[in-house]
Design an enzyme around this catalytic site. Sequence first.
Site, PDB file in Angstrom:
ATOM      1  N   ARG A  98       0.840  -1.195   0.000  1.00  0.00           N
ATOM      2  CA  ARG A  98       0.000   0.000   0.000  1.00  0.00           C
ATOM      3  C   ARG A  98       0.874   1.242   0.000  1.00  0.00           C
ATOM      4  O   ARG A  98       1.914   1.264   0.675  1.00  0.00           O
ATOM      5  CB  ARG A  98      -0.868   0.052   1.278  1.00  0.00           C
ATOM      6  CG  ARG A  98      -1.870  -1.055   1.405  1.00  0.00           C
ATOM      7  CD  ARG A  98      -3.037  -0.911   0.490  1.00  0.00           C
ATOM      8  NE  ARG A  98      -3.759   0.337   0.654  1.00  0.00           N
ATOM      9  CZ  ARG A  98      -4.699   0.756  -0.196  1.00  0.00           C
ATOM     10  NH1 ARG A  98      -5.010   0.035  -1.259  1.00  0.00           N
ATOM     11  NH2 ARG A  98      -5.324   1.901   0.012  1.00  0.00           N
ATOM     12  N   HIS A 116      12.317  -4.199  -0.174  1.00  0.00           N
ATOM     13  CA  HIS A 116      11.919  -4.077  -1.575  1.00  0.00           C
ATOM     14  C   HIS A 116      12.892  -4.886  -2.431  1.00  0.00           C
ATOM     15  O   HIS A 116      14.103  -4.836  -2.203  1.00  0.00           O
ATOM     16  CB  HIS A 116      11.925  -2.605  -2.004  1.00  0.00           C
ATOM     17  CG  HIS A 116      11.494  -2.419  -3.421  1.00  0.00           C
ATOM     18  ND1 HIS A 116      10.164  -2.493  -3.803  1.00  0.00           N
ATOM     19  CD2 HIS A 116      12.200  -2.230  -4.551  1.00  0.00           C
ATOM     20  CE1 HIS A 116      10.086  -2.326  -5.119  1.00  0.00           C
ATOM     21  NE2 HIS A 116      11.316  -2.174  -5.595  1.00  0.00           N
ATOM     22  N   THR A 148      10.033   6.579   4.337  1.00  0.00           N
ATOM     23  CA  THR A 148       9.748   8.018   4.307  1.00  0.00           C
ATOM     24  C   THR A 148       8.568   8.233   3.350  1.00  0.00           C
ATOM     25  O   THR A 148       8.015   7.261   2.823  1.00  0.00           O
ATOM     26  CB  THR A 148      10.981   8.812   3.809  1.00  0.00           C
ATOM     27  OG1 THR A 148      11.337   8.320   2.512  1.00  0.00           O
ATOM     28  CG2 THR A 148      12.159   8.668   4.749  1.00  0.00           C
ATOM     29  N   ASP A 152       9.093   3.405  -1.504  1.00  0.00           N
ATOM     30  CA  ASP A 152      10.329   2.634  -1.720  1.00  0.00           C
ATOM     31  C   ASP A 152      11.545   3.549  -1.793  1.00  0.00           C
ATOM     32  O   ASP A 152      12.520   3.237  -2.485  1.00  0.00           O
ATOM     33  CB  ASP A 152      10.246   1.788  -3.007  1.00  0.00           C
ATOM     34  CG  ASP A 152       9.152   0.727  -2.944  1.00  0.00           C
ATOM     35  OD1 ASP A 152       8.873   0.213  -1.845  1.00  0.00           O
ATOM     36  OD2 ASP A 152       8.578   0.421  -4.001  1.00  0.00           O
ATOM     37  N   GLU A 181      16.352 -12.007   0.486  1.00  0.00           N
ATOM     38  CA  GLU A 181      15.449 -11.238   1.358  1.00  0.00           C
ATOM     39  C   GLU A 181      15.252 -11.957   2.686  1.00  0.00           C
ATOM     40  O   GLU A 181      15.242 -11.344   3.750  1.00  0.00           O
ATOM     41  CB  GLU A 181      14.088 -11.049   0.676  1.00  0.00           C
ATOM     42  CG  GLU A 181      14.098 -10.133  -0.527  1.00  0.00           C
ATOM     43  CD  GLU A 181      12.694  -9.879  -1.044  1.00  0.00           C
ATOM     44  OE1 GLU A 181      11.801  -9.547  -0.245  1.00  0.00           O
ATOM     45  OE2 GLU A 181      12.468 -10.029  -2.264  1.00  0.00           O
TER      46      GLU A 181
HETATM   47  C1  GAR Z   1       8.833  -9.459  -1.412  1.00  0.00           C
HETATM   48  O1  GAR Z   1       9.611  -9.772  -2.548  1.00  0.00           O
HETATM   49  C2  GAR Z   1       9.035  -8.013  -1.029  1.00  0.00           C
HETATM   50  O2  GAR Z   1      10.343  -7.554  -1.242  1.00  0.00           O
HETATM   51  C3  GAR Z   1       8.072  -7.332  -1.964  1.00  0.00           C
HETATM   52  O3  GAR Z   1       6.941  -8.160  -1.964  1.00  0.00           O
HETATM   53  C4  GAR Z   1       7.348  -9.508  -1.745  1.00  0.00           C
HETATM   54  C5  GAR Z   1       6.543 -10.055  -0.600  1.00  0.00           C
HETATM   55  O4  GAR Z   1       6.776 -11.430  -0.444  1.00  0.00           O
HETATM   56  N1  GAR Z   1       7.775  -5.998  -1.517  1.00  0.00           N
HETATM   57  C6  GAR Z   1       7.614  -4.960  -2.338  1.00  0.00           C
HETATM   58  O5  GAR Z   1       7.649  -5.074  -3.559  1.00  0.00           O
HETATM   59  C7  GAR Z   1       7.378  -3.612  -1.663  1.00  0.00           C
HETATM   60  N2  GAR Z   1       7.453  -2.555  -2.608  1.00  0.00           N
HETATM   61  P1  GAR Z   1       6.314 -12.179   0.879  1.00  0.00           P
HETATM   62  O6  GAR Z   1       4.850 -11.772   1.110  1.00  0.00           O
HETATM   63  O7  GAR Z   1       6.438 -13.632   0.547  1.00  0.00           O
HETATM   64  O8  GAR Z   1       7.195 -11.716   1.994  1.00  0.00           O
END
Ligand code: GAR
Length: 226
Positions: A98, A116, A148, A152, A181
């Site tokens: 969001r 991200h 912030t 992203d 991640e």
């Molecule tokens: C992850 O790759 C995270 O970095 C990305 O969504 C995915 C969530 O995976 N977030 C974004 O793109 C934020 N802008 P998950 O629900 O399996 O943790």
Amino acid sequence: MADAVNNPLPIVVLISGRGSNLQSIIDSVAAGDLPVEIRAVISNRPGVQGLQRASQAGIFTRVVDHSHYPDRAAFDKALQVAIDAYQPELVVLAGFMRILTPAFVHHYQGRMINIHPSLLPEFPGLNTHQRVLEAGRAVTGATIHFVTEEMDGGPAILQARVPVLAGDDAESLAARVLEQEHRMYPVVIRWYAEGRVRLDTERQVRFDDVPIKRPRQLDSEADAPC
Ligand code: GAR
């Protein structure tokens, strides 16, 4: 500062879906590697896998469904009330998809972090891996940053680099980035819990009290998880 045994850092995790990053945090806490107490997991979408993961781990869950609110401001206000009921010292965005209002972001300044799947400031937003492939990049990665007003876009704390391989598609690349991640959030949350990483009044990341010009790198020797 959290004391690993007696005074774990209270956190709330926000999700929108699968929750695999949440799972990596849950697993680190369960393994005794992370001095935090996950007080709640809050999703803006009902029925998502991340909520099941939290329930299975015995963590409180809440849904604040954005589609039930007339606008972003009303949703963010309700979300803030839901979060603050758990009095977290850190709010962790783990696949929370969001755009947040400035008032919400300001309320959690220096106390909210996001992950991200790109080497920010490159490729903020959606469809990251497809855009990396279309741009012909040889290297991509993931970034954890303080949140912030800029989506992203906040000051970066930690990055991991991942090579783009011949034959990669968005799915294979996403899977390899996701592996990194899953190593990253436990590292950064531990740093925060130990008081090692902070956002200062100049909006600079300080690591061990020293402002850092560039994000730390996951596989530099000092940052390798034990
Ligand atoms: C992850 O790759 C995270 O970095 C990305 O969504 C995915 C969530 O995976 N977030 C974004 O793109 C934020 N802008 P998950 O629900 O399996 O943790």
